[in-house]
Design an enzyme around this catalytic site. Structure first.
Site, PDB file in Angstrom:
ATOM      1  N   ASP A  41      51.236  41.952  13.495  1.00 51.01           N
ATOM      2  CA  ASP A  41      52.420  42.632  14.007  1.00 51.01           C
ATOM      3  C   ASP A  41      53.639  41.777  13.701  1.00 51.01           C
ATOM      4  O   ASP A  41      53.665  40.583  14.011  1.00 51.01           O
ATOM      5  CB  ASP A  41      52.318  42.851  15.519  1.00 51.01           C
ATOM      6  CG  ASP A  41      51.263  43.893  15.895  1.00 51.01           C
ATOM      7  OD1 ASP A  41      50.671  44.485  14.971  1.00 51.01           O
ATOM      8  OD2 ASP A  41      51.039  44.100  17.099  1.00 51.01           O
ATOM      9  N   ASP A  46      49.546  56.799  19.083  1.00 51.81           N
ATOM     10  CA  ASP A  46      49.551  55.844  20.185  1.00 51.81           C
ATOM     11  C   ASP A  46      49.592  56.637  21.482  1.00 51.81           C
ATOM     12  O   ASP A  46      50.498  57.452  21.688  1.00 51.81           O
ATOM     13  CB  ASP A  46      50.758  54.920  20.094  1.00 51.81           C
ATOM     14  CG  ASP A  46      50.843  54.200  18.753  1.00 51.81           C
ATOM     15  OD1 ASP A  46      49.779  53.845  18.215  1.00 51.81           O
ATOM     16  OD2 ASP A  46      51.968  54.007  18.252  1.00 51.81           O
TER      17      ASP A  46
END
Length: 241
Positions: free
Chosen positions: A8, A129
């Site tokens: 990330d 998500d």
């Protein structure tokens, strides 16, 4: 089942968030390409990258870091975060990215996602998500009010390569994968599912192997690798059994 280590990116650094909270950040490296090379050397067959800044901004913000990663490793790289136009998709492919992940766009720009699936078969991944079963967008900051299952159903006729399904409440918490929701998604939509969020150790991979026959083809692992809770080598060994 493919084990895909996650990188990330925030401000060019390799970081991890807890439960998608941008105020709960841990920095692991200022040189993400070295992290990618480490995972490749440990046996990774694919690298998962999320441009966290891009997911909030709506356009890529860590392209230099992503380009360095792609040029450093030889395994395929999949990228998500802030990809909201065909031009951005094409730019990533031109930079050597193997697959792109479309998340917020899946809810707010359905036709763009459909067009991308048609133009780049086998290279578009849906990023869903979910929080409480509902899809979240804009870097996890906004609840769409739409069921994650319904989002996947919209695109089923256009054959995306896979769905990356992340349980936000479990992400970065090492509390275990949401097996029920992951299995339900794979069974319902018939699109290969890559599980994400909550992997805490080898037992989670053992559990995921049990639902692999339903269409769970991969798992993204982040915090558990960075914290040392498990090694990538061990994870791959279990996944390949």
């Amino acid at each position: 089942m493919l084990v895909i280590p996650a990188i990330d990116l925030k401000n060019g650094q390799c970081v991890r968030l807890q439960q998608g909270d941008f105020n709960r950040v841990t920095v692991y490296s200022d040189c993400p390409e070295e992290v990618a090379l480490k995972w490749q050397s440990a046996g990774a067959e694919r690298i998962h990258i999320v441009d966290l800044d891009g997911s909030l901004a709506g356009s890529p913000r860590n392209l230099p870091a992503i380009t360095r990663i792609v040029s450093t490793v030889s395994v395929p790289v999949q990228v998500g975060g802030g990809i909201r136009s065909m031009e951005t998709v094409e730019n990533f492919f031109a930079a050597g990215v193997a697959k792109v992940i479309l998340g917020t766009a899946a809810l707010k720009q359905k036709q763009f996602v459909i067009d991308a699936c048609k133009q780049f078969p086998g290279r578009i991944i849906l990023g869903i998500d979910a929080k409480g079963g509902y899809a979240a967008v804009e870097g996890w900051t906004e609840n769409s009010g739409t069921l994650a299952l319904d989002v996947a159903r919209w695109f089923q006729p256009y054959h995306p390569d896979a769905v990356v399904y992340t349980d936000i409440q479990r992400d970065g918490m090492q509390g275990g994968v949401n097996l029920q929701s992951t299995r339900e998604l794979a069974e319902t939509v018939g699109i290969p599912v890559i599980a994400s969020g909550g992997v805490s150790g080898i037992q989670d991979l053992v559990n995921l192997k049990e639902i692999e026959p339903y269409g769970v083809t991969g798992v993204i692992v982040g915090k558990a690798l960075y914290s040392g809770a498990m090694s990538l080598e061990d994870a791959i060994r279990v996944a390949k059994k």
